[in-house]
Write a protein that holds these residues in place. Structure first.
Motif, PDB file in Angstrom:
ATOM      1  N   VAL A 376       0.854  -1.187   0.000  1.00 33.89           N
ATOM      2  CA  VAL A 376       0.000   0.000   0.000  1.00 33.89           C
ATOM      3  C   VAL A 376       0.894   1.243   0.000  1.00 33.89           C
ATOM      4  O   VAL A 376       1.784   1.370   0.840  1.00 33.89           O
ATOM      5  N   GLY A 377       0.663   2.143  -0.951  1.00 39.65           N
ATOM      6  CA  GLY A 377       1.400   3.403  -0.969  1.00 39.65           C
ATOM      7  C   GLY A 377       0.743   4.408  -0.046  1.00 39.65           C
ATOM      8  O   GLY A 377      -0.470   4.596  -0.084  1.00 39.65           O
ATOM      9  N   THR A 378       1.524   5.052   0.819  1.00 39.02           N
ATOM     10  CA  THR A 378       1.024   6.072   1.742  1.00 39.02           C
ATOM     11  C   THR A 378       1.860   7.339   1.578  1.00 39.02           C
ATOM     12  O   THR A 378       2.936   7.296   0.966  1.00 39.02           O
ATOM     13  N   ALA A 409      -3.544   2.068   6.930  1.00 39.15           N
ATOM     14  CA  ALA A 409      -2.210   2.398   6.420  1.00 39.15           C
ATOM     15  C   ALA A 409      -2.140   3.860   6.015  1.00 39.15           C
ATOM     16  O   ALA A 409      -1.168   4.566   6.331  1.00 39.15           O
ATOM     17  N   ARG A 410      -3.141   4.344   5.315  1.00 40.68           N
ATOM     18  CA  ARG A 410      -3.133   5.732   4.871  1.00 40.68           C
ATOM     19  C   ARG A 410      -3.236   6.715   6.031  1.00 40.68           C
ATOM     20  O   ARG A 410      -2.755   7.844   5.957  1.00 40.68           O
ATOM     21  N   GLY A 430      -0.724  -1.039 -10.980  1.00 34.22           N
ATOM     22  CA  GLY A 430      -1.702  -0.617 -11.961  1.00 34.22           C
ATOM     23  C   GLY A 430      -2.547   0.556 -11.509  1.00 34.22           C
ATOM     24  O   GLY A 430      -3.031   1.338 -12.336  1.00 34.22           O
ATOM     25  N   VAL A 431      -2.726   0.713 -10.181  1.00 31.64           N
ATOM     26  CA  VAL A 431      -3.547   1.823  -9.690  1.00 31.64           C
ATOM     27  C   VAL A 431      -2.882   3.158  -9.992  1.00 31.64           C
ATOM     28  O   VAL A 431      -3.545   4.205  -9.996  1.00 31.64           O
ATOM     29  N   TYR A 432      -1.575   3.149 -10.250  1.00 28.31           N
ATOM     30  CA  TYR A 432      -0.871   4.376 -10.588  1.00 28.31           C
ATOM     31  C   TYR A 432      -0.613   4.493 -12.094  1.00 28.31           C
ATOM     32  O   TYR A 432       0.034   5.436 -12.544  1.00 28.31           O
ATOM     33  N   GLY A 433      -1.103   3.504 -12.863  1.00 26.94           N
ATOM     34  CA  GLY A 433      -0.958   3.560 -14.313  1.00 26.94           C
ATOM     35  C   GLY A 433       0.219   2.791 -14.869  1.00 26.94           C
ATOM     36  O   GLY A 433       0.524   2.908 -16.057  1.00 26.94           O
TER      37      GLY A 433
END
Length: 508
Positions: A376-378, A409-410, A430-433
């Motif tokens: 997960v990116g935060t 997490a966020r 993929g959520v960031y392209g």
């Protein structure tokens, strides 16, 4: 009666230490639990307190001596036998202050979690002399995974801060002292009282052959500092761990002077003054530094290789479109793609168990469970919460758990337990392209699946060119334990399960 001061337990696998600094000399009066000396091991710094009040009558192991566990360090004559001058009654203001002083309560580092041995003091919210309520937050610690708040164990006054901001502390360190039930002082003490007196000892010129403390060397490497940038406070100018912390937290030079190369592994090329003035230099957070270190360790340790495939997402998208409303109405959560990928990976890991295993020394540890890490990116950086026993969950349970962990997490509220013990990881770029990438292993795991952007592409189906929603998949694996055949088989099984989700129902 003489009381012996011996080397305390140093920790698992640590059998010896070096006497770094004596803060007392022979003849000095010491109070019970007052710090006498500091030992350095190859992992941590260990403080040695006085076991009783009295007079230090002998130092058996001077600075620089290497000692084993339980070795004799010094001897103390108990207060009753230390001479009349050691038990003088308090007079005047001293006695009055003593009468007002409450019980002293230590503020210790809280439990940091499995495998976490140290933390950095990020922020103190109180200063010496401030009144504090029970459970009021005193400071915040940063580990390589999460931030940890430290509450006051009692109500009273913060009388001493032993670990100022920027200090690295171990899991059993003392952070501060609170005088229980005392009233706040009318004026705060001077700022210099915040720093531990021993660490602020006047530095001496460093002798050429003096060896720096092992923990100081490690701290300098992590902070990107060289020994000539740190002033040592130990004997003969020996650099201690605290010296490195002070140097790392010292104010940086103005931006215009940043044209000089930085103390990094690869020195930075000189920067023109007009460019330097438009740059901003920000110290890496502990989390970011740890992410960098762990990813580099993965490259240096594992024989990492990546294999690729692509999957037609038509089957999953049709299934979602048919049942997403009924699914959300019944379970209270949306049907996403992640639950399909988690179930497909659990299915494939049963057939190729080495992708779910890890190397421990000369052994291979096979895990008969799947604790699925979901990257997960935060705003603070990448974290990997773990969905435990994902192989025993249904689609709705997985979606709920991933949603809950992602939200925590966020918000920066994940606990240590929620990020430990993963056996395999899924990373969704993929959520960031992202169309194609090679994910890096999350040690000590042996496999990680990279998801990517769903894109309509022409493909050949039954001899005809058709447009289908396609996704590239990437499996990075540790070739020391996973052979090419196993890796390709795993990825093919994931592809088959995603293209025909009915396989997951009948377990084929």
């Amino acid at each position: 009666m003489a009381i012996e001061v011996r080397v305390p337990t140093l920790g698992e696998s640590v059998s010896e230490a070096t006497v770094a600094t004596w803060f007392k000399k022979v003849g000095d009066t010491v109070a019970a639990d007052e710090m006498l000396c500091e030992l350095e091991t190859d992992k941590v710094t260990v403080e040695v307190p006085a076991p009783a009040a009295g007079k230090l009558i002998e130092i058996v192991a001077p600075e620089g001596t290497t000692v084993g566990v339980a070795a004799l360090l010094a001897q103390i004559a108990e207060a009753g036998n230390a001479g009349p001058e050691e038990v003088k009654p308090k007079k005047g203001a001293e006695a009055e202050a003593g009468a007002k002083e409450g019980k002293m309560t230590d503020v210790m580092v809280p439990t940091l979690g499995e495998s976490v041995t140290e933390a950095t003091v990020a922020t103190w919210f109180k200063k010496v002399g401030d009144a504090v309520a029970q459970d009021e937050m005193l400071c915040e610690l940063e580990t390589d995974k999460v931030s940890v708040e430290v509450p006051s164990p009692v109500a009273g006054v913060l009388t001493e801060i032993l670990a100022p901001e920027g200090t690295t502390v171990d899991a059993k360190a003392k952070l501060a002292v609170v005088s229980e039930g005392a009233a706040a002082a009318p004026s705060a003490p001077k700022s210099e009282d915040v720093s531990p007196a021993p660490a602020a000892a006047t530095p001496t010129a460093k002798t050429k052959d003096v060896e720096d403390a092992p923990s100081a060397k490690k701290a300098m490497a992590e902070a990107g500092l060289s020994s000539d940038q740190v002033t040592g406070s130990g004997r003969d100018g020996r650099i201690m761990k605290e010296d490195v912390a002070r140097a790392a937290s010292a104010p940086k030079a103005p931006a215009a002077s940043t044209s000089a190369p930085t103390p990094a592994a690869a020195p930075r090329a000189p920067v023109p003054a007009e460019d330097a003035a438009r740059e901003e230099r920000v110290k890496m957070t502990r989390l970011r530094a740890t992410i960098a270190r762990r990813l580099k360790e993965a490259q240096n340790t594992a024989a990492m290789l990546t294999t690729y495939n692509e999957v037609d997402m038509s089957g999953i998208m049709e299934l979602r479109n048919a049942y997403k409303d009924a699914f959300e109405k019944k379970h209270g959560v949306k049907m996403g793609f992640m639950s399909f990928f988690v179930k497909a990976c659990c299915h494939a890991l049963k057939e190729v168990p080495e992708v779910n295993a890890e190397i421990d020394g000369g052994d291979v540890v096979y895990k008969h469970y799947v604790h699925m890490g979901v990257a997960v990116g935060t705003p603070s950086g990448l974290v990997v919460p773990v969905v435990r026993d994902a192989d025993q969950m249904g689609f709705a349970q997985i979606e709920k758990k991933i949603g809950e962990l992602g939200l925590r997490a966020r918000d920066g509220k994940l606990s240590m337990a929620e990020m430990q013990g993963g056996s395999f990881t899924i990373s969704n770029g993929g959520v960031y392209g992202s169309l194609m990438s090679s994910p890096i292993l999350n040690p000590p795991q042996s496999g990680i699946l990279g998801m990517h952007k769903i894109q309509d592409r022409p493909v050949v189906v039954n001899g005809q060119i058709v447009i289908r929603p396609m996704m590239y998949l990437a499996l990075s694996y540790d070739h020391r334990i996973v052979d090419g055949k196993g890796a390709v088989t795993f990825l093919v099984r994931v592809k088959e399960a995603l293209e025909d989700p009915r396989r997951l129902l009948v377990d084929i």
